[in-house]
Design an enzyme around this catalytic site. Structure first.
Site, PDB file in Angstrom:
ATOM      1  N   LYS A  11      -0.601   2.000  21.610  1.00  0.00           N
ATOM      2  CA  LYS A  11       0.366   2.401  20.574  1.00  0.00           C
ATOM      3  C   LYS A  11       0.492   1.281  19.557  1.00  0.00           C
ATOM      4  CE  LYS A  11       3.910  -0.486  22.083  1.00  0.00           C
ATOM      5  NZ  LYS A  11       4.418  -1.671  21.394  1.00  0.00           N
ATOM      6  N   ASP A 136       8.597   0.838  27.031  1.00  0.00           N
ATOM      7  CA  ASP A 136       7.572   1.549  26.267  1.00  0.00           C
ATOM      8  C   ASP A 136       6.967   2.733  27.019  1.00  0.00           C
ATOM      9  OD1 ASP A 136       7.686   0.097  23.938  1.00  0.00           O
ATOM     10  OD2 ASP A 136       6.083  -1.282  24.500  1.00  0.00           O
TER      11      ASP A 136
HETATM   12  C1  LIG Z   1       8.512  -4.700  21.958  1.00  0.00           C
HETATM   13  C2  LIG Z   1       8.209  -3.303  22.424  1.00  0.00           C
HETATM   14  O1  LIG Z   1       6.852  -3.197  22.819  1.00  0.00           O
HETATM   15  C3  LIG Z   1       8.421  -2.323  21.269  1.00  0.00           C
HETATM   16  O2  LIG Z   1       7.860  -1.095  21.499  1.00  0.00           O
HETATM   17  C4  LIG Z   1       9.059  -2.921  23.605  1.00  0.00           C
HETATM   18  O3  LIG Z   1      10.421  -2.979  23.263  1.00  0.00           O
HETATM   19  C5  LIG Z   1       8.776  -3.746  24.838  1.00  0.00           C
HETATM   20  O4  LIG Z   1       8.622  -2.848  25.857  1.00  0.00           O
HETATM   21  P1  LIG Z   1       8.039  -3.274  27.295  1.00  0.00           P
HETATM   22  O5  LIG Z   1       6.876  -4.180  27.162  1.00  0.00           O
HETATM   23  O6  LIG Z   1       7.865  -1.980  28.058  1.00  0.00           O
HETATM   24  O7  LIG Z   1       9.224  -4.130  27.808  1.00  0.00           O
HETATM   25  P2  LIG Z   1       9.902  -4.210  29.237  1.00  0.00           P
HETATM   26  O8  LIG Z   1       8.863  -4.460  30.273  1.00  0.00           O
HETATM   27  O9  LIG Z   1      10.847  -3.054  29.404  1.00  0.00           O
HETATM   28  O10 LIG Z   1      10.785  -5.524  29.013  1.00  0.00           O
HETATM   29  C6  LIG Z   1      10.279  -6.839  29.061  1.00  0.00           C
HETATM   30  C7  LIG Z   1      11.413  -7.772  28.655  1.00  0.00           C
HETATM   31  O11 LIG Z   1      11.612  -7.705  27.235  1.00  0.00           O
HETATM   32  C8  LIG Z   1      12.980  -7.747  26.888  1.00  0.00           C
HETATM   33  N1  LIG Z   1      13.306  -6.513  26.156  1.00  0.00           N
HETATM   34  C9  LIG Z   1      12.480  -5.435  26.190  1.00  0.00           C
HETATM   35  C10 LIG Z   1      12.774  -4.293  25.467  1.00  0.00           C
HETATM   36  C11 LIG Z   1      13.968  -4.280  24.717  1.00  0.00           C
HETATM   37  N2  LIG Z   1      14.310  -3.211  24.010  1.00  0.00           N
HETATM   38  N3  LIG Z   1      14.782  -5.359  24.705  1.00  0.00           N
HETATM   39  C12 LIG Z   1      14.470  -6.482  25.408  1.00  0.00           C
HETATM   40  O12 LIG Z   1      15.207  -7.453  25.377  1.00  0.00           O
HETATM   41  C13 LIG Z   1      13.735  -7.904  28.180  1.00  0.00           C
HETATM   42  O13 LIG Z   1      13.941  -9.282  28.377  1.00  0.00           O
HETATM   43  C14 LIG Z   1      12.772  -7.402  29.225  1.00  0.00           C
HETATM   44  O14 LIG Z   1      12.971  -8.018  30.475  1.00  0.00           O
HETATM   45  N1  LIG Z   2      -2.010  -2.134  34.329  1.00  0.00           N
HETATM   46  C1  LIG Z   2      -1.599  -3.197  33.624  1.00  0.00           C
HETATM   47  N2  LIG Z   2      -2.211  -3.498  32.462  1.00  0.00           N
HETATM   48  C2  LIG Z   2      -1.801  -4.556  31.732  1.00  0.00           C
HETATM   49  N3  LIG Z   2      -0.813  -5.390  32.091  1.00  0.00           N
HETATM   50  C3  LIG Z   2      -0.179  -5.145  33.233  1.00  0.00           C
HETATM   51  C4  LIG Z   2      -0.538  -4.045  34.047  1.00  0.00           C
HETATM   52  N4  LIG Z   2       0.261  -4.057  35.101  1.00  0.00           N
HETATM   53  C5  LIG Z   2       1.083  -5.097  34.962  1.00  0.00           C
HETATM   54  N5  LIG Z   2       0.840  -5.786  33.844  1.00  0.00           N
HETATM   55  C6  LIG Z   2       1.594  -6.965  33.355  1.00  0.00           C
HETATM   56  O1  LIG Z   2       2.343  -6.550  32.192  1.00  0.00           O
HETATM   57  C7  LIG Z   2       2.229  -7.530  31.158  1.00  0.00           C
HETATM   58  C8  LIG Z   2       2.313  -6.831  29.788  1.00  0.00           C
HETATM   59  O2  LIG Z   2       1.183  -6.050  29.632  1.00  0.00           O
HETATM   60  P1  LIG Z   2       0.909  -5.070  28.439  1.00  0.00           P
HETATM   61  O3  LIG Z   2      -0.552  -4.871  28.345  1.00  0.00           O
HETATM   62  O4  LIG Z   2       1.739  -3.832  28.591  1.00  0.00           O
HETATM   63  O5  LIG Z   2       1.428  -5.945  27.226  1.00  0.00           O
HETATM   64  P2  LIG Z   2       1.846  -5.530  25.840  1.00  0.00           P
HETATM   65  O6  LIG Z   2       0.749  -4.780  25.156  1.00  0.00           O
HETATM   66  O7  LIG Z   2       2.381  -6.749  25.172  1.00  0.00           O
HETATM   67  O8  LIG Z   2       3.010  -4.502  26.104  1.00  0.00           O
HETATM   68  P3  LIG Z   2       4.175  -4.036  25.202  1.00  0.00           P
HETATM   69  O9  LIG Z   2       3.662  -3.575  23.909  1.00  0.00           O
HETATM   70  O10 LIG Z   2       4.666  -2.904  26.078  1.00  0.00           O
HETATM   71  O11 LIG Z   2       5.088  -5.216  25.109  1.00  0.00           O
HETATM   72  C9  LIG Z   2       0.886  -8.208  31.396  1.00  0.00           C
HETATM   73  O12 LIG Z   2       0.880  -9.523  30.924  1.00  0.00           O
HETATM   74  C10 LIG Z   2       0.731  -8.132  32.914  1.00  0.00           C
HETATM   75  O13 LIG Z   2       1.284  -9.293  33.524  1.00  0.00           O
END
Ligand SMILES: C[C@](O)(CO)[C@H](O)COP(=O)(O)OP(=O)(O)OC[C@H]1O[C@@H](n2ccc(N)nc2=O)[C@H](O)[C@@H]1O
Ligand SMILES: Nc1ncnc2c1ncn2[C@@H]1O[C@H](COP(=O)(O)OP(=O)(O)OP(=O)(O)O)[C@@H](O)[C@H]1O
Length: 286
Positions: A11, A136
């Site tokens: 995304k 997400d």
């Molecule tokens: C930045 C975005 O990717 C935008 O789409 C998302 O808000 C992040 O989504 P995500 O990776 O699924 O995040 P999560 O795994 O739920 O959260 C990781 C950490 O990011 C912070 N977090 C996340 C989402 C949010 N709305 N507020 C936050 O403060 C929190 O500290 C949380 O512990």
């Molecule tokens: N199947 C998986 N693929 C990728 N990362 C994973 C998975 N399972 C657990 N993780 C953990 O989740 C963390 C975030 O991965 P992800 O690929 O979703 O990052 P991101 O693209 O930054 O996500 P977002 O946009 O949701 O913040 C990784 O650094 C890893 O430690």
């Protein structure tokens, strides 16, 4: 043994405003999500002994912490099924890239296993289980481009243009937690009052602090910014810019290829996961 093979698309956050912080520390956002025709691929096969086994290792993520395994086990627990699954992953999406790879893998797992285990869960139930795995996950479960509010779970479908994107992948992994806890993060953007929601033209409130902490991201924004408006997705590290055709996007990526790594992909308002699932369901009911 028959395998079910499904995509887990990336995304983009076309823009992202942070409008506040909840008492539990999570941030309230307004953002527009759009999918890319580019992603990981997962294959699933049924097990009747109740075990969930992911056969592909990814660096620095232990088996039981992988969002794929966590999603499968949660669905198993909450549905009470005695079935299990063997799962294989082809990892294409960069980790910590802000393009939702882990979240998309989790959503694909929920939809695939709902199908394979014949649970018949509706989208609301799967999205709410998904939210407990990550903010997400729900948009990937629902599969339509959306204006998101709350922590990203209140979704209103939107249909922005579907251009070709150049996505640059700076060779750094950005920690979402680090950016959301940064003292200089802007957390007081005003909630939108206008409808329809603007689709492309705004900003990502995370961008200034990410640029400050990660020079690789600033370089990528500057490089792509010479050709089109370049913006951060999520908390980074990836940055993207839109082009009217594949040929133009390919040309720009080729010009940047000496200093930057990236890919070209089409934006899509209906996730390729949902298109594939629908065609499978059609075939099996024909
Ligand atoms: C930045 C975005 O990717 C935008 O789409 C998302 O808000 C992040 O989504 P995500 O990776 O699924 O995040 P999560 O795994 O739920 O959260 C990781 C950490 O990011 C912070 N977090 C996340 C989402 C949010 N709305 N507020 C936050 O403060 C929190 O500290 C949380 O512990
Ligand atoms: N199947 C998986 N693929 C990728 N990362 C994973 C998975 N399972 C657990 N993780 C953990 O989740 C963390 C975030 O991965 P992800 O690929 O979703 O990052 P991101 O693209 O930054 O996500 P977002 O946009 O949701 O913040 C990784 O650094 C890893 O430690």
């Amino acid at each position: 043994m028959q395998k079910l093979t499904l995509p887990a698309p990336a995304k983009l956050n076309l823009w992202l405003h942070i409008i506040g912080r909840r008492p539990d520390g999570y941030h309230e956002l307004e953002t527009v999500f759009q999918f890319l025709e580019h992603g990981d691929e997962l294959s699933f096969a049924l097990r009747d002994d109740g075990q969930v086994r992911l056969h592909t290792e990814i660096d620095s993520v232990p088996h039981d912490s992988n969002l794929i395994v966590r999603a499968a086990r949660k669905l198993q627990e909450q549905s009470g099924t005695h079935l299990g699954a063997d799962i294989w992953l082809t990892k294409v999406l960069p980790m910590g890239g802000g393009i939702g790879g882990g979240s998309s893998d989790a959503a694909t797992t929920l939809l695939a296993l709902d199908h394979l285990w014949q649970l018949g869960w509706d989208e609301d139930r799967l999205a709410s289980l998904g939210l407990s795995l990550g903010a997400d996950v729900p948009v990937f479960v629902r599969g339509h481009a959306a204006f998101a509010q709350g922590v990203g779970e209140q979704l209103t479908p939107v249909d922005p243009e579907e251009p070709w994107y150049v996505v640059l992948v700076p060779q750094v992994s950005v920690s979402t937690v680090e950016i959301f806890s940064h003292p200089q993060l802007t957390r007081d953007s005003l909630p939108l009052k206008m409808r329809p929601v603007p689709e492309g033209n705004s900003r990502n409130d995370c961008q200034p602090v990410v640029e400050q902490s990660y020079p690789e991201v600033r370089n990528a924004l500057n490089s792509l910014g010479k050709f089109t408006e370049a913006r951060l997705t999520g908390t980074g590290s990836c940055v993207f810019g839109a082009f009217p055709s594949k040929a133009e996007a390919d040309k720009v990526l080729a010009l940047l290829s000496e200093t930057q790594t990236g890919f070209v992909a089409k934006g899509s308002n209906v996730s390729m996961l949902h298109r594939k699932l629908q065609s499978l369901i059609k075939k099996s009911s024909a």
